[in-house]
Every structure is written in C-alpha cells, then in structure tokens.
Design an enzyme around this catalytic site. Sequence first.
Site, PDB file in Angstrom:
ATOM      1  N   TYR A 194      51.198-165.504 -63.454  1.00 14.52           N
ATOM      2  CA  TYR A 194      52.423-165.216 -64.208  1.00 14.52           C
ATOM      3  C   TYR A 194      53.555-164.778 -63.286  1.00 14.52           C
ATOM      4  O   TYR A 194      54.719-164.821 -63.675  1.00 14.52           O
ATOM      5  CB  TYR A 194      52.181-164.117 -65.265  1.00 14.52           C
ATOM      6  CG  TYR A 194      51.165-164.478 -66.335  1.00 14.52           C
ATOM      7  CD1 TYR A 194      50.561-165.729 -66.371  1.00 14.52           C
ATOM      8  CD2 TYR A 194      50.810-163.572 -67.322  1.00 14.52           C
ATOM      9  CE1 TYR A 194      49.632-166.059 -67.334  1.00 14.52           C
ATOM     10  CE2 TYR A 194      49.891-163.894 -68.301  1.00 14.52           C
ATOM     11  CZ  TYR A 194      49.296-165.141 -68.297  1.00 14.52           C
ATOM     12  OH  TYR A 194      48.370-165.462 -69.261  1.00 14.52           O
TER      13      TYR A 194
ATOM     14  N   LYS B 298      36.591-166.978 -61.612  1.00 14.87           N
ATOM     15  CA  LYS B 298      36.239-168.405 -61.575  1.00 14.87           C
ATOM     16  C   LYS B 298      36.008-168.743 -60.102  1.00 14.87           C
ATOM     17  O   LYS B 298      36.678-169.602 -59.513  1.00 14.87           O
ATOM     18  CB  LYS B 298      37.390-169.211 -62.200  1.00 14.87           C
ATOM     19  CG  LYS B 298      37.081-170.661 -62.460  1.00 14.87           C
ATOM     20  CD  LYS B 298      36.139-170.885 -63.634  1.00 14.87           C
ATOM     21  CE  LYS B 298      35.820-172.359 -63.781  1.00 14.87           C
ATOM     22  NZ  LYS B 298      34.716-172.626 -64.712  1.00 14.87           N
TER      23      LYS B 298
ATOM     24  N   ASP C 159      34.532-168.796 -68.206  1.00 19.24           N
ATOM     25  CA  ASP C 159      34.096-169.622 -69.349  1.00 19.24           C
ATOM     26  C   ASP C 159      32.877-168.997 -70.029  1.00 19.24           C
ATOM     27  O   ASP C 159      32.788-168.934 -71.266  1.00 19.24           O
ATOM     28  CB  ASP C 159      33.824-171.077 -68.928  1.00 19.24           C
ATOM     29  CG  ASP C 159      33.207-171.208 -67.548  1.00 19.24           C
ATOM     30  OD1 ASP C 159      33.040-170.172 -66.867  1.00 19.24           O
ATOM     31  OD2 ASP C 159      32.864-172.338 -67.149  1.00 19.24           O
TER      32      ASP C 159
ATOM     33  N   ASP D  11      44.621-161.624 -70.137  1.00 19.95           N
ATOM     34  CA  ASP D  11      45.513-161.865 -71.269  1.00 19.95           C
ATOM     35  C   ASP D  11      44.713-162.498 -72.406  1.00 19.95           C
ATOM     36  O   ASP D  11      44.758-162.071 -73.566  1.00 19.95           O
ATOM     37  CB  ASP D  11      46.630-162.819 -70.790  1.00 19.95           C
ATOM     38  CG  ASP D  11      47.745-162.977 -71.802  1.00 19.95           C
ATOM     39  OD1 ASP D  11      47.686-162.322 -72.853  1.00 19.95           O
ATOM     40  OD2 ASP D  11      48.666-163.782 -71.538  1.00 19.95           O
TER      41      ASP D  11
ATOM     42  N   ASP E  72      42.683-160.462 -75.924  1.00 21.00           N
ATOM     43  CA  ASP E  72      42.985-160.834 -77.313  1.00 21.00           C
ATOM     44  C   ASP E  72      41.714-161.269 -78.049  1.00 21.00           C
ATOM     45  O   ASP E  72      41.528-160.969 -79.230  1.00 21.00           O
ATOM     46  CB  ASP E  72      44.032-161.956 -77.361  1.00 21.00           C
ATOM     47  CG  ASP E  72      45.447-161.397 -77.391  1.00 21.00           C
ATOM     48  OD1 ASP E  72      45.615-160.202 -77.068  1.00 21.00           O
ATOM     49  OD2 ASP E  72      46.384-162.140 -77.724  1.00 21.00           O
TER      50      ASP E  72
END
Length: 340
Positions: free
Chosen positions: A119, A169, A202, A226, A230
């Site tokens: 970001y 990852k 994942d 992020d 959620d």
Amino acid sequence: MHLKIAVLPGDYIGPEVMAAAIPVLESVLKKSGHTLEACRAADAILFGSVGGPKWEKLPPKEQPERASLLPLRKHFRLYANVRPGLLLKNLIDTSPIRPDRIPNGVDMVCIRELTGGLYFGAKSTTTLADGDIEAIDTMVYRKSEIERITDVAIATARARRKQITLVDKANVLETSVLWRRVVSERVKANAPDIALNVMYIDNAAMQLVLKPAQFDVLLTENMFGDILSDEMAVVCGSLGMMASASLGANRNQHGYGYGLYEPSGGTAPDIAGQDKANPCAQILSVALMLRHSFGLEAEAKAIELAVEKTIAEGIRTADIAAGGKAVGTKTMGAAILARL
Ligand code: NAD
C-alpha cells in the site's frame, strides 16, 4: 496517573457510542484514583468512526476517512494495528461458523503491519509503446519494520497464550522470506517463551474459517492483515463488538506507546440516530487504550469483564441479540457502567 486523551467522536453512530464509552472511562479511572483530561496535546486518541453518505459527493481526497484518519495514522507513525477477535461463548450464535466448531468462542488478536508493504510502495500506471497499459505496485519491507512489529506481537502474546502465528507467502514472495527470517530470529533471541508457527496466507484464510479457535496471536504484513482481520471480524460475529488499536513509534509522557483507539467498523449510517448501535466496540477500545497507552491492565480487564458480564446476563443490542429481546445504545452503555 494523569491521563490526557484527545476524544474525537466522529460521525453518525460515532457520537452515540462515544457517549456510552466516556462514562465507563471516567468511572474506571475514578475508582482507581487516576485523573482524566480531554485535550489536544494528548497521550492517546480515542476515535469514533468517520465518514458516511453526507460526504460521498466530495472528491476522494476530501472525504473524512482519507482527510482525517489516514493523515493521523501517518502523522503519528502508527505502524501496528492490533485487532482483538473476540467471540464470547455467549455470542456463538452471532457467528456464521457452525457452533460445534467454536464451542468455547474465539479469542485471538490480529497484529497487522500498517505503514509498509504494497500500500505504501512506489506505484505507477504507464501506457506502453505498443498501446498496452501496465500498472505496478511495489511491495517493500525493511528488517527494522519487521522487527518492531514482531516486538508488538511478542508483547501481545506474552499477555495471552504465548503463541504467535506468522502469516506470509514465503514460497513466492521475497518480502515474505525476509519476514520469516527476521521474525524467527527475533522470537528465538528475545522470546524463547513464545511458540512461533508459520502459515501461508492461503492456508490461514481457510484455517480461520475451519478452526478459528486454534489462533492466539496472528502476525502479518499490511495487505494480508487487511484481508485476514476483516475475515476474523466476520467469524467473530458483529462489528459492534470489534475494538482496535493503532500503535506508533512515539512514546507518550508516561513512556507508553502513543496510540489511536477506535471501533473496527464504520459509522453505520443505516442505524444512526436510532439508539440501536452497539457501544461495546467503542467501550472495548477504551480498554485497549488503558492497556497499551497507559499500562493500566487491571482497569482494562475490569472494563472487559463488565462487557462480558452484561452480555452473559442477556443484555444485548440488536446486532448481538440473535433475534431476541434487544436494548438500545444508552441502556447497554449504562448496564456495562453499572457492572464495572
Ligand atoms: P459499517 O461498518 O459502518 O457498517 C456495516 C454494517 O455493520 C452495517 O449494517 C452497520 O449497521 C453494522 N454496524 C457497524 N457498527 C455497528 C455497531 N456499533 N452496532 C451495530 N451495528 C453496527 O460499514 P459501511 O456501511 O461500509 O461504512 C459506513 C461509513 O463508515 C462509510 O462512510 C465508511 O467509509 C466509513 N468507515 C469508517 C471507518 C473508520 O472511521 N475507521 C471504518 C470503516 C468504514
């Protein structure tokens, strides 16, 4: 201790839930002999959510979230987002997860790096010579950024079940390889009492739905955090229960981290002004503030227990009443205050 707190009530349900949270803060401090001052030059910020349809027609840069929240995060270098994922045993029915998968509820914390990664890296969109269009986002992390957020995760895990799951990852991303190395070295050197697991993003996204209770402290970079935080909020039922803390590099006058404390949800314009909003997220944000920015663990715990007790006694706002009898924001706030 004299606590200086900047209170920014925000928009729509913001002032309603803040009005329930402030008396809880005043009461717990009064009982333990501390004093409180609301001011701008503060030790911490207690924030109500901002934004809503009123401002939708403004240019994106002038909309409340971009114009107030993001500059605050940037100004105070709030690099660690701490989000408890708490689903009380009494509220299992509010989760979309099958009750037999979470017989004891969920009690975890997601620690998300907030000022680095994809970001914040260099971005560009270019029209190429052949007319095709190319967009680039860059994911950048430094060892020092990973070390400081690892320290937040270690401190959080120490106060809990002493288990950190690093989500990355590392089979694909160079930044994740660095995260894995730095976090492993940091935990080994500074926190041999903490158990560290690693999990690919994942798999973590699946495990959070399959067996959410396996997690204690989740540690991850900005974008993964992020999304996962959620997902965690959904697993834990209502947004009205979800508090959050954003902690920075700065220290306040008491030597604790300067932080911004707010509900994880937004301003809920659909229920604003109707005395329907659940004030628990704002009240639990007060508890996080006392814990992280003032070291007042007993006071923080007292607030959390008062919320738990209120809910256990069946006093609930509509979002957590599972279709049963519901009370309003004011009654819920007063009930929690009475149980402090
Ligand atoms: P929202 O979180 O406001 O609402 C989503 C759903 O959750 C709604 O049905 C709402 O009624 C419910 N909900 C949220 N908080 C609740 C509470 N305390 N009690 C009971 N129910 C609650 O998300 P949205 O509708 O997408 O966003 C509304 C506005 O809030 C937008 O302008 C958005 O930009 C803003 N927003 C601000 C922040 C922030 O200030 N940190 C965060 C997210 C969204």
